[in-house]
Write a protein that holds these residues in place. Sequence first.
Motif, short mmCIF file in Angstrom:
data_model
loop_
_atom_site.label_atom_id
_atom_site.label_comp_id
_atom_site.label_asym_id
_atom_site.label_seq_id
_atom_site.Cartn_x
_atom_site.Cartn_y
_atom_site.Cartn_z
N LYS A 121 16.50 -3.84 31.08
CA LYS A 121 15.32 -3.13 31.61
C LYS A 121 15.70 -2.18 32.74
O LYS A 121 15.31 -1.00 32.76
N LEU A 122 16.48 -2.67 33.69
CA LEU A 122 16.90 -1.83 34.81
C LEU A 122 17.78 -0.68 34.36
O LEU A 122 17.71 0.43 34.89
N ASN A 123 18.62 -0.94 33.36
CA ASN A 123 19.51 0.10 32.87
C ASN A 123 18.74 1.19 32.12
O ASN A 123 19.08 2.37 32.20
N ALA A 124 17.68 0.81 31.42
CA ALA A 124 16.85 1.81 30.75
C ALA A 124 16.09 2.64 31.78
O ALA A 124 15.95 3.86 31.63
N MET A 125 15.60 1.99 32.83
CA MET A 125 14.94 2.73 33.90
C MET A 125 15.91 3.74 34.52
O MET A 125 15.57 4.91 34.76
N LEU A 126 17.14 3.27 34.78
CA LEU A 126 18.14 4.12 35.40
C LEU A 126 18.55 5.27 34.48
O LEU A 126 18.70 6.42 34.93
N MET A 127 18.71 4.99 33.19
CA MET A 127 19.07 6.05 32.24
C MET A 127 17.99 7.14 32.21
O MET A 127 18.29 8.34 32.20
N ALA A 128 16.73 6.74 32.21
CA ALA A 128 15.64 7.72 32.22
C ALA A 128 15.69 8.57 33.50
O ALA A 128 15.50 9.79 33.47
N MET A 129 15.99 7.92 34.62
CA MET A 129 16.11 8.65 35.89
C MET A 129 17.25 9.67 35.84
O MET A 129 17.10 10.82 36.30
N VAL A 130 18.38 9.26 35.31
CA VAL A 130 19.55 10.14 35.23
C VAL A 130 19.25 11.33 34.31
O VAL A 130 19.55 12.48 34.65
N LEU A 131 18.67 11.07 33.15
CA LEU A 131 18.35 12.16 32.23
C LEU A 131 17.35 13.14 32.84
O LEU A 131 17.47 14.36 32.68
N GLN A 132 16.38 12.60 33.55
CA GLN A 132 15.41 13.48 34.23
C GLN A 132 16.11 14.33 35.28
O GLN A 132 15.82 15.53 35.40
N GLU A 175 9.22 16.49 22.23
CA GLU A 175 10.41 16.91 22.96
C GLU A 175 10.95 15.84 23.90
O GLU A 175 12.03 15.98 24.47
N GLU A 176 10.19 14.76 24.06
CA GLU A 176 10.61 13.70 24.98
C GLU A 176 11.81 12.94 24.45
O GLU A 176 11.97 12.75 23.24
N VAL A 177 12.63 12.45 25.38
CA VAL A 177 13.65 11.46 25.06
C VAL A 177 13.11 10.11 25.53
O VAL A 177 12.86 9.92 26.73
N LEU A 178 12.88 9.21 24.60
CA LEU A 178 12.35 7.89 24.93
C LEU A 178 13.51 6.93 25.16
O LEU A 178 14.42 6.83 24.33
N VAL A 179 13.48 6.21 26.26
CA VAL A 179 14.55 5.27 26.59
C VAL A 179 14.01 3.84 26.57
O VAL A 179 13.16 3.48 27.40
N PHE A 180 14.47 3.06 25.60
CA PHE A 180 14.05 1.67 25.43
C PHE A 180 15.13 0.73 25.95
O PHE A 180 16.31 0.94 25.68
N PRO A 181 14.76 -0.34 26.64
CA PRO A 181 15.73 -1.40 26.92
C PRO A 181 15.92 -2.25 25.67
O PRO A 181 14.96 -2.57 24.96
N GLY A 182 17.16 -2.60 25.39
CA GLY A 182 17.40 -3.50 24.27
C GLY A 182 17.24 -4.95 24.67
O GLY A 182 16.87 -5.28 25.81
N PHE A 183 17.42 -5.85 23.70
CA PHE A 183 17.62 -7.28 23.98
C PHE A 183 16.38 -8.12 24.16
O PHE A 183 16.43 -9.34 24.03
N PHE A 184 15.21 -7.53 24.45
CA PHE A 184 14.06 -8.40 24.72
C PHE A 184 12.76 -7.79 24.23
O PHE A 184 12.66 -6.59 23.95
N GLY A 185 11.77 -8.67 24.12
CA GLY A 185 10.42 -8.26 23.79
C GLY A 185 9.44 -9.10 24.57
O GLY A 185 9.81 -9.86 25.48
N ILE A 186 8.16 -9.00 24.21
CA ILE A 186 7.10 -9.70 24.91
C ILE A 186 6.41 -10.66 23.95
O ILE A 186 6.07 -10.29 22.82
N THR A 187 6.21 -11.89 24.37
CA THR A 187 5.56 -12.89 23.52
C THR A 187 4.05 -12.64 23.50
O THR A 187 3.51 -11.92 24.36
#
Length: 456
Positions: A121-132, A175-187
């Motif tokens: 989750k944190l890495n996806a947040m960070l990747m979106a920040m970097v791309l922006q 045109e958006e780049v969507l950044v998803f965190p892997g590995f988990f979902g919501i019950t």
Amino acid sequence: MKKVVKFGGTSLADGRQYQKVVDIIKSNSERKVVVVSAPGKRFDDDIKVTDLLIQYAQESQQDGSQTAQTEIITRYQAISDYFQLDAAIFAPILDTILALPDQEFIDPDYRLAYFKAHGEKLNAMLMAMVLQKLGLPARFIDPSQAGLIVSDNANSATVLPETYTNLAQLKYDEEEVLVFPGFFGITPNEQIATFARGGSDITGSIVARGLGISVYENFTDVSSIYVANPKIIDHPAPIAEMTYREMRELSYAGFSVFNDEAIIPAIEGEVTINVKNTNDPQAPGTMIVPEDGFQPQYPITGVTSSNHFSALYLHRYLLNQEVGLTLKLLQIFYKYGISYEHMPSGIDDLTIIFDNRQFNQTTIEQLCQEVQEVLHPDTLKWIDDYSIIMVVGEGMLRQSKAASEAISVLSQKGIPVNMINQGASQISTMIGTSRADADQAVIDIYHHFFKNRKEA
């Protein structure tokens, strides 16, 4: 045409690796959906962020040590600094790390899942920040926002069908780049639950199927899937193209490049998977495709082995004539919560093969005692020294002698074979050997089928 691209932990281990990923995303405008793992090892003796989060979960309940917490912050901060992100932009990641122990959980398993999931989750947040920061219109997509719903199993969840309906309704700009965190979902109860390890591969397949995207590029640290384990065979031939079911069969017994559970959503969505190398993105990699229309060039696609098996052997005269024998066995297995892998049999003999990772010594002893009491075999043995060799290829459907050739090779080399099982799909042959012989068996079969081949 859009593509889903997933990057593993090694590909995102530090700022330099992050830059390679950013370059890959920017190099192809079709790469509009990005799935990320947690940062992996930067060097051999390094610790993955997921393991640091597990340590953090333990420390925060025990002595209050901040060792893991500090190291996790350092790892993400170093990537942020590499791209010169402002402190205010990075602040949500820092705040989230500090607040992890403050949450309330329904049980310890969900607490652990919550901590582990934050690597991605944190890495996806960070990747979106970097791309922006680099001028791309990127957006972090939280699984709760996307409706990625999984079963109520904290650390070994499976995707639920409503996920695909939810993803199909996800609103986003073309045109958006969507950044998803892997590995988990919501019950359904709104708890975070993780897939098994390697679960970011699963997320990539789920997202591709749910968004109706037909190509899924899975970037790892190898340039191809190889016909045999490079740790056993020097410079094995790469596989250019293989089918879903070939990948499933090979993953079952040791191929670890691509998570075998991740094949299922891809099959259901007819998604073509391209396994590629972050460090050599121009290499074609390996295509994993549907069986329909596939034309195998060779009888064998791959050979692999796995040592995480044990077997229970029974012998009793006229064993085959006992009505309900299998039912009795299955009832015993059900009682102990045990699944079996294979059950090859003869008229007086039966061998049940298990994944031994589900056992401890007490369970083995209790199981054997109950089987003895219920079935009264003349001989009952628990065999720990068990390895399975998988010989797999769509071409085996056309060249049935391939299986007998593999067995003949082992016979000629003096390697004892204690089990042979032809898969129902007829594209695989399973061979049981001792663990000590497993690597040599792979080597001998490889050299027979692949020695003069540059590409499979």
